[in-house]
Design an enzyme around this catalytic site. Structure first.
Site, short mmCIF file in Angstrom:
data_model
loop_
_atom_site.label_atom_id
_atom_site.label_comp_id
_atom_site.label_asym_id
_atom_site.label_seq_id
_atom_site.Cartn_x
_atom_site.Cartn_y
_atom_site.Cartn_z
N SER A 203 0.83 -1.21 0.00
CA SER A 203 0.00 0.00 0.00
C SER A 203 0.85 1.25 0.00
O SER A 203 0.36 2.34 -0.32
CB SER A 203 -0.87 0.03 1.25
OG SER A 203 -1.76 -1.03 1.25
N HIS B 139 -0.37 -2.03 -7.48
CA HIS B 139 -1.18 -1.80 -6.29
C HIS B 139 -2.68 -1.85 -6.59
O HIS B 139 -3.21 -0.99 -7.29
CB HIS B 139 -0.81 -0.43 -5.68
CG HIS B 139 -1.53 -0.13 -4.41
ND1 HIS B 139 -1.90 1.13 -4.05
CD2 HIS B 139 -1.95 -0.93 -3.41
CE1 HIS B 139 -2.52 1.10 -2.89
NE2 HIS B 139 -2.57 -0.15 -2.48
N GLU C 14 -2.63 0.94 -9.40
CA GLU C 14 -1.50 1.87 -9.53
C GLU C 14 -0.25 1.07 -9.88
O GLU C 14 0.10 0.12 -9.18
CB GLU C 14 -1.26 2.63 -8.22
CG GLU C 14 -2.35 3.62 -7.88
CD GLU C 14 -2.17 4.25 -6.51
OE1 GLU C 14 -2.47 5.44 -6.37
OE2 GLU C 14 -1.75 3.55 -5.56
N ASN D 54 -3.49 6.47 -1.74
CA ASN D 54 -3.33 6.43 -0.28
C ASN D 54 -2.85 7.75 0.29
O ASN D 54 -3.09 8.03 1.47
CB ASN D 54 -2.43 5.27 0.15
CG ASN D 54 -3.22 3.96 0.20
OD1 ASN D 54 -4.45 3.98 0.27
ND2 ASN D 54 -2.52 2.85 0.16
N1 3HC Z 1 -15.57 -8.68 -2.09
C1 3HC Z 1 -15.97 -8.88 -3.37
N2 3HC Z 1 -17.03 -8.25 -3.90
C2 3HC Z 1 -17.68 -7.38 -3.10
C3 3HC Z 1 -17.31 -7.13 -1.78
C4 3HC Z 1 -16.19 -7.82 -1.27
N3 3HC Z 1 -15.74 -7.64 -0.03
N4 3HC Z 1 -18.16 -6.21 -1.24
C5 3HC Z 1 -19.04 -5.91 -2.21
N5 3HC Z 1 -18.76 -6.62 -3.33
C6 3HC Z 1 -19.46 -6.55 -4.61
C7 3HC Z 1 -20.86 -7.10 -4.52
O1 3HC Z 1 -20.87 -8.48 -4.79
C8 3HC Z 1 -21.57 -6.31 -5.58
O2 3HC Z 1 -21.27 -6.84 -6.84
P1 3HC Z 1 -22.37 -6.74 -8.04
O3 3HC Z 1 -22.91 -5.36 -8.03
O4 3HC Z 1 -21.58 -7.05 -9.28
O5 3HC Z 1 -23.39 -7.76 -7.71
C9 3HC Z 1 -20.90 -4.93 -5.53
O6 3HC Z 1 -19.60 -5.16 -4.93
C10 3HC Z 1 -21.66 -3.94 -4.70
O7 3HC Z 1 -21.84 -4.52 -3.41
P2 3HC Z 1 -23.02 -4.15 -2.41
O8 3HC Z 1 -24.22 -3.74 -3.21
O9 3HC Z 1 -23.15 -5.26 -1.43
O10 3HC Z 1 -22.44 -2.97 -1.55
P3 3HC Z 1 -22.04 -1.52 -1.96
O11 3HC Z 1 -22.80 -1.03 -3.14
O12 3HC Z 1 -22.09 -0.78 -0.69
O13 3HC Z 1 -20.52 -1.64 -2.43
C11 3HC Z 1 -18.23 -1.53 -1.97
C12 3HC Z 1 -19.54 -2.17 -1.60
C13 3HC Z 1 -17.86 -1.87 -3.41
C14 3HC Z 1 -17.16 -2.05 -1.04
C15 3HC Z 1 -18.40 0.03 -1.86
O14 3HC Z 1 -18.89 0.33 -0.57
C16 3HC Z 1 -17.14 0.81 -2.09
O15 3HC Z 1 -16.75 1.09 -3.21
N6 3HC Z 1 -16.47 1.20 -0.96
C17 3HC Z 1 -15.24 1.97 -1.03
C18 3HC Z 1 -14.10 1.03 -1.26
C19 3HC Z 1 -12.82 1.77 -1.37
O16 3HC Z 1 -12.71 2.98 -1.20
N7 3HC Z 1 -11.75 1.02 -1.64
C20 3HC Z 1 -10.40 1.55 -1.70
C21 3HC Z 1 -9.80 1.47 -0.34
S1 3HC Z 1 -8.15 2.04 -0.29
C22 3HC Z 1 -7.25 0.66 -0.66
O17 3HC Z 1 -7.73 -0.41 -0.89
C23 3HC Z 1 -5.78 0.87 -0.72
C24 3HC Z 1 -5.07 -0.09 0.18
O18 3HC Z 1 -3.70 0.05 -0.06
C25 3HC Z 1 -5.38 0.17 1.62
#
Ligand code: 3HC
Length: 291
Positions: free
Chosen positions: A123, A144, A156, A195
């Site tokens: 990350s 990433h 990334e 990040n």
């Molecule tokens: N694993 C796999 N698929 C997932 C999942 C998971 N944990 N959570 C949700 N999904 C899928 C669902 O199956 C669904 O797929 P579909 O629409 O094709 O059927 C889709 O995502 C939408 O899910 P939900 O309707 O249940 O829930 P949401 O609409 O609330 O979406 C989310 C969930 C995609 C996690 C959304 O809340 C989101 O985009 N959150 C922000 C995530 C984010 O910011 N990520 C970046 C973080 S920073 C990072 O990762 C960097 C690292 O270095 C720390």
């Protein structure tokens, strides 16, 4: 359709990120070996794949044939040598500790054929800190992914001063081939693009929380409803892991010596109590009912 003759991908680390990164490659048609030193983590990764693929089919989001082929493309092993010996590309997604990554990359350098690209999903650790543990720094870079890796489109790709242009190009093309949208960082910078931006938001959210200005639920609500983010910063930390938030802050503090980068009191408290978010069943929110 595999690019640059790449067929075999090894994902090292089957945790929060690795298990989904492995599935991304398997669904796109690559032969994937996923490995971890922890049998429990590896078992959970395999169980996830066995649950996820049929769920996609049942939802009408994936054909039965793609799901069957993806599962056939994916294998799990505790043996790093077996996982990496024929890999064209390795994506490392282990714990965010530099020493552990350097040790792993030195071993991968011994195990893998000379053409193998070694990419880190770290990350925030730039690959120049890891590449010197190998005799192939020109084949080392950052790749990433974002959490959840099966959903988030961005990757990334960070080109260090040691990374060959060809290596960066292969990883960019590979990311596109698995349905992701890559961005290229021409120079290394701590935390890359996302990040750095995310940590500015998270830092402020933690400050407001630690000052007792508002609850974590209300801060999340504010960010979700006013800024349109799908998740507020606390919900997101629970998803990415509070252990990761702790390691990121500690590393940044070590790098800069600036106390402003020390982990906030609530992050230290939750790190020590192993309240690391979804992965341990409790973080800022409770997940004891989740699968
Ligand atoms: N694993 C796999 N698929 C997932 C999942 C998971 N944990 N959570 C949700 N999904 C899928 C669902 O199956 C669904 O797929 P579909 O629409 O094709 O059927 C889709 O995502 C939408 O899910 P939900 O309707 O249940 O829930 P949401 O609409 O609330 O979406 C989310 C969930 C995609 C996690 C959304 O809340 C989101 O985009 N959150 C922000 C995530 C984010 O910011 N990520 C970046 C973080 S920073 C990072 O990762 C960097 C690292 O270095 C720390």
């Amino acid at each position: 359709m595999p690019v640059h003759g790449i067929k075999n991908v090894c994902v090292v680390g089957a945790g929060n990120m690795g298990h989904q990164i492995a599935l991304c490659f398997a669904i796109a048609g690559y032969q994937v070996k996923c490995t971890d030193i922890n049998p429990e983590v590896l078992k959970k990764a395999e169980e996830f794949a066995d649950r996820y693929l049929p769920e996609r089919v049942a939802k009408g989001k994936m054909s039965e044939e793609v799901a069957r082929q993806a599962r056939a493309n994916l294998s799990f092993t505790l043996d790093l040598k077996e996982a990496a010996a024929d890999a064209d590309v390795v994506v490392e997604a282990i714990i965010e500790k530099l020493d552990a990554k350097r040790e792993l990359f030195a071993r991968l350098d011994e195990i893998c054929p000379p053409h193998t690209i070694l990419a880190t999903n770290s990350s925030f650790i730039v690959s120049s800190k890891i590449a010197t543990a190998t005799r192939r720094p020109e084949k080392v870079c950052n790749m990433h992914f974002f959490n959840p890796a099966l959903v988030m489109k961005l990757v990334e790709v960070v080109k260090g001063p040691h990374t060959a242009q060809e290596t960066a190009q292969i990883i960019l093309d590979l990311a596109r081939d698995i349905g992701k949208v890559p961005v290229l960082l021409q120079k290394e910078i701590y935390g890359f693009l996302v990040n750095r931006i995310l940590s500015a938001i998270t830092h402020e959210a933690l400050y407001l929380y630690d000052m007792g200005i508002a609850s974590h639920e209300d801060i999340d609500r504010a960010v979700e409803l006013a800024l349109g983010h799908p998740m507020g910063p606390f919900r997101l930390m629970d998803l990415t892991g509070i252990d990761l938030s702790y390691y990121i802050a500690m590393e940044r503090y070590r790098e800069t010596g600036d106390p402003a980068h020390k982990p906030s009191p609530v992050i230290v408290e939750k790190f020590v109590k192993k309240e690391w978010g979804r992965k341990t069943g409790k973080g800022f929110y409770d997940y004891s009912d989740a699968k």
